[in-house]
Each structure stands twice: as structure tokens, then as C-alpha cells.
Design a protein around this motif. Structure first.
Motif, PDB file in Angstrom:
ATOM      1  N   ILE A 251       0.883  -1.047   0.073  1.00 23.65           N
ATOM      2  CA  ILE A 251       0.019  -0.091  -0.312  1.00 23.65           C
ATOM      3  C   ILE A 251       0.951   1.289   0.062  1.00 23.65           C
ATOM      4  CG2 ILE A 251      -1.797   1.272   1.331  1.00 23.65           C
ATOM      5  CD1 ILE A 251      -2.680  -1.452   0.021  1.00 23.65           C
ATOM      6  N   VAL A 252       0.855   1.992  -1.020  1.00 27.58           N
ATOM      7  CA  VAL A 252       1.692   3.141  -1.065  1.00 27.58           C
ATOM      8  C   VAL A 252       0.405   4.725  -1.306  1.00 27.58           C
ATOM      9  CG1 VAL A 252       2.977   4.468  -2.785  1.00 27.58           C
ATOM     10  CG2 VAL A 252       3.634   2.103  -2.148  1.00 27.58           C
ATOM     11  N   GLY A 253       0.571   5.512  -0.285  1.00 31.98           N
ATOM     12  CA  GLY A 253      -0.337   6.665  -0.479  1.00 31.98           C
ATOM     13  C   GLY A 253      -1.493   6.316  -0.261  1.00 31.98           C
ATOM     14  N   GLY A 254      -1.797   5.104   0.528  1.00 31.18           N
ATOM     15  CA  GLY A 254      -3.371   5.026   0.945  1.00 31.18           C
ATOM     16  C   GLY A 254      -4.071   4.124  -0.163  1.00 31.18           C
ATOM     17  N   SER A 255      -3.312   3.490  -0.925  1.00 35.53           N
ATOM     18  CA  SER A 255      -4.065   2.650  -2.041  1.00 35.53           C
ATOM     19  C   SER A 255      -2.951   1.512  -2.471  1.00 35.53           C
ATOM     20  CB  SER A 255      -4.378   3.342  -2.998  1.00 35.53           C
ATOM     21  OG  SER A 255      -5.041   2.459  -4.119  1.00 35.53           O
ATOM     22  N   HIS A 256      -3.606   0.493  -3.045  1.00 34.91           N
ATOM     23  CA  HIS A 256      -2.701  -0.409  -3.841  1.00 34.91           C
ATOM     24  C   HIS A 256      -1.993   0.237  -5.055  1.00 34.91           C
ATOM     25  CE1 HIS A 256      -6.784  -1.883  -5.097  1.00 34.91           C
ATOM     26  NE2 HIS A 256      -6.576  -1.239  -6.139  1.00 34.91           N
ATOM     27  N   VAL A 257      -0.829  -0.353  -5.376  1.00 33.58           N
ATOM     28  CA  VAL A 257      -0.333  -0.020  -6.658  1.00 33.58           C
ATOM     29  C   VAL A 257      -1.019  -0.564  -7.913  1.00 33.58           C
ATOM     30  CG1 VAL A 257       2.017   0.400  -7.783  1.00 33.58           C
ATOM     31  CG2 VAL A 257       1.835   0.476  -5.160  1.00 33.58           C
ATOM     32  N   HIS A 258      -1.143  -1.685  -7.925  1.00 28.44           N
ATOM     33  CA  HIS A 258      -2.189  -2.421  -8.896  1.00 28.44           C
ATOM     34  C   HIS A 258      -2.845  -3.465  -8.131  1.00 28.44           C
ATOM     35  CE1 HIS A 258       0.659  -1.301 -11.939  1.00 28.44           C
ATOM     36  NE2 HIS A 258       1.454  -1.745 -11.379  1.00 28.44           N
ATOM     37  N   GLY A 259      -3.762  -4.220  -8.680  1.00 31.35           N
ATOM     38  CA  GLY A 259      -4.699  -5.168  -7.993  1.00 31.35           C
ATOM     39  C   GLY A 259      -5.644  -4.817  -7.197  1.00 31.35           C
ATOM     40  N   GLY A 269     -11.559  -5.827   7.523  1.00 31.72           N
ATOM     41  CA  GLY A 269     -11.759  -4.709   8.642  1.00 31.72           C
ATOM     42  C   GLY A 269     -10.412  -4.056   8.994  1.00 31.72           C
ATOM     43  N   VAL A 270      -9.383  -4.084   7.886  1.00 29.74           N
ATOM     44  CA  VAL A 270      -8.117  -3.187   7.958  1.00 29.74           C
ATOM     45  C   VAL A 270      -8.184  -1.991   7.279  1.00 29.74           C
ATOM     46  CG1 VAL A 270      -5.725  -3.678   7.836  1.00 29.74           C
ATOM     47  CG2 VAL A 270      -6.870  -5.491   8.758  1.00 29.74           C
ATOM     48  N   GLU A 271      -7.702  -1.074   7.740  1.00 28.68           N
ATOM     49  CA  GLU A 271      -7.603   0.272   6.986  1.00 28.68           C
ATOM     50  C   GLU A 271      -6.590   0.006   5.841  1.00 28.68           C
ATOM     51  OE1 GLU A 271      -6.783   3.848   9.594  1.00 28.68           O
ATOM     52  OE2 GLU A 271      -4.998   3.672   8.019  1.00 28.68           O
ATOM     53  N   VAL A 272      -6.999   0.762   4.725  1.00 24.16           N
ATOM     54  CA  VAL A 272      -5.915   0.594   3.459  1.00 24.16           C
ATOM     55  C   VAL A 272      -4.880   1.712   3.854  1.00 24.16           C
ATOM     56  CG1 VAL A 272      -5.773   0.810   1.162  1.00 24.16           C
ATOM     57  CG2 VAL A 272      -8.227   0.133   2.203  1.00 24.16           C
ATOM     58  N   SER A 273      -3.892   1.457   4.486  1.00 22.07           N
ATOM     59  CA  SER A 273      -2.787   2.401   4.646  1.00 22.07           C
ATOM     60  C   SER A 273      -1.398   1.496   4.796  1.00 22.07           C
ATOM     61  CB  SER A 273      -2.927   3.357   5.825  1.00 22.07           C
ATOM     62  OG  SER A 273      -2.924   2.563   7.121  1.00 22.07           O
ATOM     63  N   ALA A 274      -0.459   2.081   4.657  1.00 20.25           N
ATOM     64  CA  ALA A 274       0.882   1.231   4.940  1.00 20.25           C
ATOM     65  C   ALA A 274       1.128   0.937   6.611  1.00 20.25           C
ATOM     66  CB  ALA A 274       2.046   1.895   4.512  1.00 20.25           C
ATOM     67  N   ALA A 275       0.659   1.887   7.324  1.00 18.88           N
ATOM     68  CA  ALA A 275       0.714   1.469   8.790  1.00 18.88           C
ATOM     69  C   ALA A 275      -0.135   0.537   9.114  1.00 18.88           C
ATOM     70  CB  ALA A 275       0.484   2.700   9.400  1.00 18.88           C
ATOM     71  N   ASP A 299       4.522   7.898   2.670  1.00 18.70           N
ATOM     72  CA  ASP A 299       3.765   7.404   4.062  1.00 18.70           C
ATOM     73  C   ASP A 299       4.794   7.555   5.191  1.00 18.70           C
ATOM     74  OD1 ASP A 299       1.779   6.588   2.554  1.00 18.70           O
ATOM     75  OD2 ASP A 299       2.692   4.920   1.856  1.00 18.70           O
ATOM     76  N   ALA A 300       5.759   8.189   5.139  1.00 17.63           N
ATOM     77  CA  ALA A 300       6.698   8.855   6.200  1.00 17.63           C
ATOM     78  C   ALA A 300       5.827   9.154   7.492  1.00 17.63           C
ATOM     79  CB  ALA A 300       7.553   9.566   5.699  1.00 17.63           C
TER      80      ALA A 300
END
Ligand code: GDP
Ligand code: CA
Length: 342
Positions: A251-259, A269-275, A299-300
Motif C-alpha cells: 500500500i502506497v499513499g493510501g491505496s494499492h499500486v495494482h490489484g 476490517g483493516v484500514e487501507v494504509s501502509a501503517a 507514507d513517512a
């Protein structure tokens, strides 16, 4: 934990299809070019691939993630599509459609069909999926040991809302959800059929226990890495290995890159974020599977959240735009958990 001069004799990667395959391609490039601290061209890489996307179609056993890894590393992949064979033709698909044979939405290319014919015939002759994979890899020479997560039949199914059904929902195979519906409707539940009774394929637990580094590449956390970890015995082996375990965020910048990682994360039930994905995997110190987690520089701002969750994390560029960029990601992953300079 190994010092910066520790040699990496063996690296094991738990992979899905496109994301995992591209990562391993960059990892091998980094090992050969000396970019990965402690690694070299002699470092042996084992890839344990997800097989829960597998299905039977037109009488053929199709293993999308195993084949994506095999074709990518064996230089047979269609780079633009990210899956299937380069220079593919589609005559068999067209002919099947002319016969009115369903489903018509799943494209099997002519070249690809040869792989599925070999696989299906070998399985029907009594060979295991591991043995078949080894035989197919004799042609493709992927430069890694490629293992299916299990020789048993494990298949991801997705429950979706269906007003036409008396229960109000339908359960469809993952391929139907992804390929026919393009993951455009919410996934209510992910059901991994056969998982509880499955056992890890030969060599899988050893590859996790006897490695110098275990990597969770930027693969789908639910239907790729999640299904591998869900095979009884694998999560425990990851938790118990003496090797450091490092993951890279898909997950980069709050979304998947592809897929469709976003849809899959929502279903559990997991938020879509790198953390959130890092916290979902969790730190090995507190019941999880990670010693380190890389997030993208975008996502720093999520690093403090990961620290709070007890996951050692760092932000580096995580876009696999070319081999050098991907090798640099692999190097940063190694450095995060071994203390080596990247
Ligand atoms: P699949 O089986 O083909 O879906 O492939 P994987 O499970 O191995 O990988 C899919 C994941 O890879 C998706 O969640 C993507 O977000 C992720 N991904 C693809 N390309 C990149 C990239 O360049 N960088 C990162 N960080 N993730 C990527
Ligand atoms: Ca897959």
C-alpha cells in the motif's frame, strides 16, 4: 541479530503473483550486482508462492501465482500485462467461445495452455504440485527454488452481496471476483476453502526455519501473503525462525499500486494504509510476524504509528519502476533488519 558483515547464504520470500515476482526479480538483480548488504550472486533464494488463487478451468489446473513467478524470473512473462506469456496468441480461447463453452471471461493463452497441459497431466499421473513445479522450472530456470505453499487444494472464495439469491449473497471463486467482476463490488468475506486441512508443501517449513532472512514482499496481505501464513504451521514457523523477518508495504499513499488489496483489506476490517497493514502483520515481539516494515516515502508520516505498534519501520521509495529501484528496495529491507548499510 547479524552484524553488517553477516553473509546472507539463503533468503526466503513468501510471494503472491505480480508484486512478489517483480520484487524477487529486483532482489536477484541486487544480489548479482552487490547492492544487497551481505548478499552475493551465491545467495540462494527460495520463493514460497501462494496457491490459493489456483483453480480448474476447461479441465486444466491453473496456478496463476506460481506461473507469474516462474515466467517473470524465467524471462517468459508478458511484461505489460504482468501475467501470462510474452508473444501470446488466443486461438484456443476464440475457439472455445465459438463452441459456447463457459466461462468466456477467463483468458487462457495458447502458449500458457501448454504449461497447464503439462501440469494437469502430471497431477493426473500422480505427481504432487511440488514435483510438477520443479519439472516446469527445469525449463524456465528461474534462478530460485520455487515451492508451492501447499500441495493440497486450497482455494480463496469471496462472498459478495447478491440481491437475486435467497440468502442475499453469493460465494464466488477468487478468479471470478477478480477477473470477471474486476473487484468492482465490495468483498463481504474472504473464505479460504481447504486451508484448515492443508499442510505446507515439502521444504516450506525448512525454507522458513533454515534461512538467513525471511521477506514478505509487496504482495497482497490478504489473498497472497495472508493465505500462505494461514496454512497450518507456516505462521508458527515464521514466528519461530531465528532469521529476521522484514516486509515491504504493498500500500502506497493510501491505496494499492495494482490489484485489489484495498478491497481485500476492507473485507477483513483493516484500514487501507501502509501503517495499518504493518500493524496487521504485527511485530514478532507481540504475537505478529515482522521484525521490520518498509513504507514508501509518501507514507513517512505513518512511522510513529508503526513505532507505537512496536514495528521497526523506515520510509524509502517503494515503487518497483525498474530493476535498480527494486534492488534498492531489497537492499533497504535487508539493512533495516540486519543493520547493514544500504
Ligand atoms: P498478485 O497475486 O498478482 O495480486 O500479486 P501480489 O499479491 O504478489 O502483489 C500484489 C500487490 O503488489 C498489490 O497489492 C500491489 O499494491 C503491490 N504492488 C504492485 N506493484 C508495486 C510497487 O511497485 N510497489 C509497491 N510497494 N507495491 C506494489
Ligand atoms: Ca495472486
Amino acid at each position: 541479530m547479524p552484524s553488517s558483515t553477516a553473509t546472507l547464504s539463503r533468503i526466503t520470500v513468501l510471494s503472491g503473483g505480480v508484486g512478489g515476482a517483480r520484487f524477487v526479480q529486483g532482489l536477484l538483480h541486487g544480489l548479482r550486482s552487490g547492492a544487497v548488504p551481505g548478499g552475493s550472486a551465491d545467495t540462494e533464494v527460495t520463493v514460497v508462492a501462494n496457491t490459493a488463487d489456483d483453480w480448474w478451468i476447461h479441465g486444466l489446473k491453473v496456478c496463476p501465482d506460481l506461473d507469474t513467478v516462474m515466467y517473470t524470473l524465467g524471462d517468459g512473462i508478458d511484461v505489460d500485462r504482468g501475467w501470462g506469456r510474452r508473444d501470446e496468441t488466443w486461438s484456443a480461447k476464440t475457439e472455445l467461445e465459438a463452441y459456447g463453452v463457459e466461462p468466456t471471461w477467463f483468458g487462457l493463452g495458447d502458449r500458457d495452455i501448454a504449461t497447464h497441459l503439462v501440469r494437469t497431466q502430471m497431477l493426473e499421473a500422480g505427481f504432487t504440485l511440488s514435483q510438477v513445479t520443479e519439472a516446469l522450472c527445469r525449463r524456465w530456470q528461474p534462478g530460485v527454488t520455487l515451492l508451492p505453499m501447499s500441495d493440497d487444494r486450497v482455494e480463496t472464495h469471496i462472498a459478495i452481496a447478491d440481491p437475486d439469491s435467497s440468502s442475499g449473497r453469493s460465494v464466488i471463486h477468487f478468479q471470478e471476483y477478480w477477473v470477471r467482476l474486476r473487484a468492482a463490488v465490495p468483498a463481504e468475506t474472504v473464505l479460504v476453502v481447504g486451508q484448515d486441512a492443508a499442510t505446507p508443501a515439502p521444504g516450506v517449513l525448512e525454507a522458513i526455519a533454515d534461512t538467513d532472512l525471511l521477506v514478505l514482499p509487496p504482495s497482497n496481505p490478504v489473498v497472497s501473503v495472508g493465505t500462505i501464513l494461514g496454512v497450518p504451521g507456516i505462521r508458527d514457523a515464521v514466528r519461530a525462525t531465528a532469521a529476521p523477518v522484514v516486509g515491504l508495504s504493498p500500500i502506497v499513499g493510501g491505496s494499492h499500486v495494482h490489484g485489489m488489496a484495498a478491497q481485500m483489506l476492507a473485507s477483513i476490517g483493516v484500514e487501507v494504509s501502509a501503517a495499518a497493514v504493518g500493524a496487521h502483520y504485527g511485530s514478532r515481539d507481540s504475537g505478529g510476524v515482522l521484525d521490520g516494515w518498509l513504507v514508501d516515502t509518501r507514507d513517512a508520516d505513518q512511522l510513529p504509528r508503526l513505532e507505537e505498534a512496536g514495528v521497526r519501520a523506515r520510509a524509502v521509495p517503494l515503487m518497483m519502476s525498474d530493476l535498480d529501484a527494486t534492488a534498492a528496495m531489497a537492499a533497504a529491507a535487508v539493512a533495516l533488519v540486519t543493520g547493514g548499510a544500504a
